[in-house]
Motif scaffolding. Structure first.
Motif, short mmCIF file in Angstrom:
data_model
loop_
_atom_site.label_atom_id
_atom_site.label_comp_id
_atom_site.label_asym_id
_atom_site.label_seq_id
_atom_site.Cartn_x
_atom_site.Cartn_y
_atom_site.Cartn_z
N MET A 1 21.43 37.12 70.57
CA MET A 1 21.85 37.42 69.21
C MET A 1 23.36 37.60 69.19
N THR A 2 23.94 37.17 68.11
CA THR A 2 25.39 37.23 68.02
C THR A 2 25.83 38.33 67.07
N ARG A 3 27.01 38.79 67.31
CA ARG A 3 27.64 39.79 66.46
C ARG A 3 28.55 39.06 65.49
N ARG A 4 28.46 39.44 64.21
CA ARG A 4 29.26 38.76 63.18
C ARG A 4 29.95 39.81 62.33
N LEU A 5 31.21 39.55 61.99
CA LEU A 5 32.00 40.45 61.16
C LEU A 5 32.07 39.90 59.74
N ILE A 6 31.96 40.79 58.77
CA ILE A 6 32.05 40.41 57.36
C ILE A 6 33.23 41.17 56.76
N SER A 7 34.07 40.46 56.02
CA SER A 7 35.23 41.07 55.37
C SER A 7 35.10 41.00 53.86
N SER A 8 35.64 42.00 53.19
CA SER A 8 35.67 41.99 51.72
C SER A 8 36.91 41.25 51.22
N GLY A 9 37.86 41.02 52.11
CA GLY A 9 39.13 40.42 51.71
C GLY A 9 40.20 41.47 51.46
N SER A 10 39.86 42.74 51.59
CA SER A 10 40.84 43.80 51.40
C SER A 10 41.87 43.75 52.51
N PRO A 11 43.15 43.81 52.17
CA PRO A 11 44.18 43.80 53.22
C PRO A 11 44.11 45.06 54.10
N PHE A 12 43.49 46.11 53.61
CA PHE A 12 43.38 47.35 54.37
C PHE A 12 42.51 47.19 55.61
N GLU A 13 41.54 46.26 55.55
CA GLU A 13 40.66 46.05 56.71
C GLU A 13 41.46 45.60 57.93
N ALA A 14 42.36 44.65 57.74
CA ALA A 14 43.19 44.18 58.86
C ALA A 14 44.15 45.27 59.31
N LEU A 15 44.74 45.96 58.36
CA LEU A 15 45.70 47.02 58.68
C LEU A 15 45.04 48.13 59.50
N ALA A 16 43.85 48.55 59.10
CA ALA A 16 43.17 49.67 59.77
C ALA A 16 42.24 49.22 60.89
N GLY A 17 42.05 47.90 61.06
CA GLY A 17 41.26 47.39 62.17
C GLY A 17 39.77 47.62 62.04
N TYR A 18 39.21 47.31 60.88
CA TYR A 18 37.76 47.45 60.70
C TYR A 18 37.24 46.30 59.85
N SER A 19 35.93 46.19 59.78
CA SER A 19 35.27 45.17 58.96
C SER A 19 34.47 45.85 57.86
N ARG A 20 34.28 45.17 56.75
CA ARG A 20 33.42 45.69 55.69
C ARG A 20 32.02 45.91 56.23
N ALA A 21 31.57 44.95 57.05
CA ALA A 21 30.24 45.08 57.67
C ALA A 21 30.24 44.38 59.02
N VAL A 22 29.34 44.85 59.87
CA VAL A 22 29.10 44.22 61.15
C VAL A 22 27.61 43.91 61.23
N VAL A 23 27.31 42.66 61.55
CA VAL A 23 25.92 42.24 61.73
C VAL A 23 25.69 42.11 63.22
#
Length: 127
Positions: A1-23
Motif C-alpha cells: 500500500m502506498t502513502r499519498r499526500l493531499i493538499s488543499s492548495g493553501s500556501p500555509f501547508e508548504a510553509l508549515a510542512g504539512y498536508s491537508r490529508a494523508v492517505v
C-alpha cells in the motif's frame, strides 16, 4: 500500500510542512481544518458559516482520497469559546448522522483571532 499526500492548495501547508490529508492504505488522516476558502484565502465571519466551510473542506479532501464524511471514525473539534458548543452541536449532528464517529470537543485558542472552529478527522475507506 502506498502513502499519498493531499493538499488543499493553501500556501500555509508548504510553509508549515504539512498536508491537508494523508492517505495510508484505507486510513485517511485529515489535518485540523478551519473554514478558510483556500482559493481566495478568506474566512467567513460567523461560527455556523465557518463550521459548514470546515466540513466542505474536509469533505473535499476525503473525496480526493476516495471516501466521504460517512467514512469518518474519529473527529476532534476545537472551538475558541465554550459557549459555541450549543450552536455547533446540531451542525455536527447533521454532517455525522450516518457515521456517528468517536468525538472529542476541546476549547482552546486558535492560531488567528478570527478563527472560531477547527476540525480534525480520521476516516477509513470501506471495502
Amino acid at each position: 500500500m502506498t502513502r499519498r499526500l493531499i493538499s488543499s492548495g493553501s500556501p500555509f501547508e508548504a510553509l508549515a510542512g504539512y498536508s491537508r490529508a494523508v492517505v495510508d492504505g484505507d486510513d485517511i488522516f485529515v489535518s485540523g481544518t478551519t473554514g478558510y476558502d483556500y482559493a481566495r484565502m478568506t474566512l467567513p465571519e460567523g461560527l455556523a458559516e465557518q463550521t459548514h466551510a470546515c466540513f466542505a473542506n474536509i469533505a473535499a479532501a476525503l473525496a480526493e482520497a476516495g471516501a466521504s464524511l460517512d467514512d469518518v471514525v474519529r473527529v476532534r473539534y476545537i472551538v475558541a469559546q465554550r459557549d459555541y458548543a450549543d450552536e455547533v452541536f446540531p451542525i455536527f449532528g447533521r454532517y455525522f448522522a450516518t457515521a456517528r464517529p468517536a468525538a472529542t470537543l476541546i476549547v482552546a485558542g486558535l492560531l488567528q483571532p478570527e478563527m472560531k472552529i477547527e476540525i480534525e478527522v480520521t476516516a477509513r475507506r470501506r471495502r
